[in-house]
Design a protein around this motif. Structure first.
Motif, mmCIF file in Angstrom:
data_model
loop_
_atom_site.group_PDB
_atom_site.id
_atom_site.type_symbol
_atom_site.label_atom_id
_atom_site.label_comp_id
_atom_site.label_asym_id
_atom_site.label_seq_id
_atom_site.Cartn_x
_atom_site.Cartn_y
_atom_site.Cartn_z
ATOM 1 N N ILE A 1 0.831 -1.206 0.000
ATOM 2 C CA ILE A 1 0.000 0.000 0.000
ATOM 3 C C ILE A 1 0.864 1.255 0.000
ATOM 4 O O ILE A 1 0.599 2.218 -0.739
ATOM 5 C CB ILE A 1 -0.934 -0.001 1.235
ATOM 6 N N ILE A 2 1.920 1.249 0.831
ATOM 7 C CA ILE A 2 2.810 2.413 0.957
ATOM 8 C C ILE A 2 4.248 1.930 0.776
ATOM 9 O O ILE A 2 4.818 1.315 1.671
ATOM 10 C CB ILE A 2 2.663 3.089 2.341
ATOM 11 N N ARG A 3 4.839 2.202 -0.363
ATOM 12 C CA ARG A 3 6.173 1.698 -0.679
ATOM 13 C C ARG A 3 7.237 2.201 0.307
ATOM 14 O O ARG A 3 8.236 1.534 0.565
ATOM 15 C CB ARG A 3 6.574 2.113 -2.101
ATOM 16 N N ASP A 4 7.031 3.390 0.854
ATOM 17 C CA ASP A 4 8.027 3.958 1.766
ATOM 18 C C ASP A 4 8.234 3.104 3.010
ATOM 19 O O ASP A 4 9.277 3.205 3.674
ATOM 20 C CB ASP A 4 7.624 5.371 2.195
ATOM 21 N N ILE A 5 7.256 2.270 3.327
ATOM 22 C CA ILE A 5 7.384 1.406 4.500
ATOM 23 C C ILE A 5 8.595 0.489 4.362
ATOM 24 O O ILE A 5 9.258 0.161 5.354
ATOM 25 C CB ILE A 5 6.100 0.566 4.693
ATOM 26 N N GLN A 6 8.915 0.084 3.130
ATOM 27 C CA GLN A 6 10.076 -0.786 2.918
ATOM 28 C C GLN A 6 11.361 -0.105 3.356
ATOM 29 O O GLN A 6 12.250 -0.738 3.934
ATOM 30 C CB GLN A 6 10.165 -1.195 1.444
ATOM 31 N N MET A 7 11.469 1.190 3.113
ATOM 32 C CA MET A 7 12.658 1.934 3.537
ATOM 33 C C MET A 7 12.731 2.007 5.058
ATOM 34 O O MET A 7 13.817 1.925 5.642
ATOM 35 C CB MET A 7 12.633 3.348 2.943
ATOM 36 N N VAL A 8 11.576 2.147 5.696
ATOM 37 C CA VAL A 8 11.533 2.157 7.161
ATOM 38 C C VAL A 8 11.995 0.809 7.707
ATOM 39 O O VAL A 8 12.783 0.738 8.657
ATOM 40 C CB VAL A 8 10.109 2.477 7.658
ATOM 41 N N ILE A 9 11.523 -0.261 7.085
ATOM 42 C CA ILE A 9 11.894 -1.606 7.523
ATOM 43 C C ILE A 9 13.397 -1.818 7.385
ATOM 44 O O ILE A 9 14.052 -2.373 8.278
ATOM 45 C CB ILE A 9 11.116 -2.670 6.717
ATOM 46 N N GLN A 10 13.979 -1.371 6.280
ATOM 47 C CA GLN A 10 15.418 -1.509 6.082
ATOM 48 C C GLN A 10 16.194 -0.769 7.172
ATOM 49 O O GLN A 10 17.186 -1.288 7.697
ATOM 50 C CB GLN A 10 15.804 -0.971 4.700
ATOM 51 N N SER A 11 15.733 0.413 7.526
ATOM 52 C CA SER A 11 16.405 1.198 8.571
ATOM 53 C C SER A 11 16.282 0.511 9.926
ATOM 54 O O SER A 11 17.245 0.462 10.700
ATOM 55 C CB SER A 11 15.803 2.606 8.643
ATOM 56 N N VAL A 12 15.108 -0.024 10.212
ATOM 57 C CA VAL A 12 14.889 -0.715 11.487
ATOM 58 C C VAL A 12 15.770 -1.952 11.586
ATOM 59 O O VAL A 12 16.355 -2.235 12.645
ATOM 60 C CB VAL A 12 13.405 -1.086 11.652
ATOM 61 N N MET A 13 15.901 -2.692 10.493
ATOM 62 C CA MET A 13 16.720 -3.906 10.511
ATOM 63 C C MET A 13 18.194 -3.576 10.733
ATOM 64 O O MET A 13 18.910 -4.322 11.413
ATOM 65 C CB MET A 13 16.540 -4.696 9.213
ATOM 66 N N ARG A 14 18.662 -2.474 10.158
ATOM 67 C CA ARG A 14 20.047 -2.067 10.417
ATOM 68 C C ARG A 14 20.255 -1.773 11.905
ATOM 69 O O ARG A 14 21.290 -2.117 12.479
ATOM 70 C CB ARG A 14 20.389 -0.825 9.589
ATOM 71 N N MET A 15 19.254 -1.155 12.515
ATOM 72 C CA MET A 15 19.335 -0.836 13.934
ATOM 73 C C MET A 15 19.283 -2.110 14.778
ATOM 74 O O MET A 15 20.048 -2.266 15.748
ATOM 75 C CB MET A 15 18.188 0.091 14.321
#
Length: 268
Positions: free
Chosen positions: A173-187
């Motif tokens: 639904i919201i492609r930007d969520i994937q970028m959030v997930i990538q950032s969270v996984m790095r953390m």
């Protein structure tokens, strides 16, 4: 609860399809590489060597962790990360990457994250086998506690399926969520005690860190591979918490998935 029944039934009814698609996923991902699936092992082993040098020698100066060599302690935990990290990242974007193809077929969309996770699980088993050999050769005793591993396999897959049903719906639904997930996984790589211990932290902070379900999986693998105990039995309340979080995520994910999947093609 109706959504849970629908999505769960789709998973069970599609087990054969999930197995076939997961095998195809592994083959297609490594089809254009000379070494094929071996790269799924070579890359983690290179990273393990770097982390061992930086954290084992550079930071800890070779100090043990509760009498366990740091290398053994680290490798027993990081092997989980090399499974859950790509499974979450790839599972989260799995639906929107394949929705145009799936829209033309009679296909339960909810199984897409599942077969992507299973494809990563095959590679995890290969890496785990190599880790077991490394532990044995380097002098780590393989105890009876290793029979816990199938439980943690099931726990990890159940958690990942539940989580990616949520994230794959959101990212469609919201492609930007994937970028959030990538950032969270790095953390999470550094917040989860994979490369360092939490013993020196205040007890309140340790309790907060244990809210991360990956903490449970990492410590469970360590207990199985290093023979330090039966983690899921020794920490019954934490085990209940882990499965509670897993069920809650599945409930939320199934509800969202059923509500929005009729419109997935519109977001393609």
């Amino acid at each position: 609860m109706k959504s849970i029944r629908i999505v769960f039934k789709e998973q069970i009814d599609s087990l054969y399809l999930i197995k076939r698609l997961s095998v195809y996923e592994v083959k297609s991902k490594n089809d254009n590489r000379y070494l094929g699936v071996l790269w799924e092992v070579i890359n983690p082993l290179i990273q393990i060597a770097i982390y061992w040098f930086v954290f084992g020698f550079g930071i800890r100066r070779g100090a043990d962790v509760d009498g366990i060599p740091f290398f053994h302690w680290m490798i027993a935990g990081i092997v989980v990360w090399f499974f859950v990290n790509p499974a979450i990242l790839e599972g989260s974007k799995s639906i929107y990457q394949r929705i145009k193809m799936v829209a033309k077929m009679s296909f339960p969309v909810s199984v897409i994250p599942t077969y992507v996770i299973l494809a990563n699980f095959y590679q995890h088993l290969l890496l785990l086998a190599i880790v077991l050999v490394i532990l044995w050769v380097s002098g780590a005793p393989l105890e009876l506690t290793i029979i816990q591993l199938p439980y943690y396999f099931c726990a990890a897959i159940a958690f990942l399926v539940s989580l990616t049903i949520v994230t794959s719906t959101l990212t469609t639904i919201i492609r930007d969520i994937q970028m959030v997930i990538q950032s969270v996984m790095r953390m999470l790589m550094y917040v989860t005690p994979i490369l360092w211990t939490v013993d020196h932290l205040p007890e309140a902070i340790q309790k907060v860190m244990k809210l991360n379900p990956l903490f449970y999986l990492v410590e469970g693998y360590r207990s199985a591979l290093l023979g330090t105990g039966w983690y899921f039995i020794d920490h019954p309340l934490y085990t209940v918490y882990f499965w509670g979080v897993t069920f809650f995520l599945f409930w939320i994910g199934a509800s969202m998935h059923i509500k929005f999947r009729g419109h997935f093609v519109d977001y393609a």
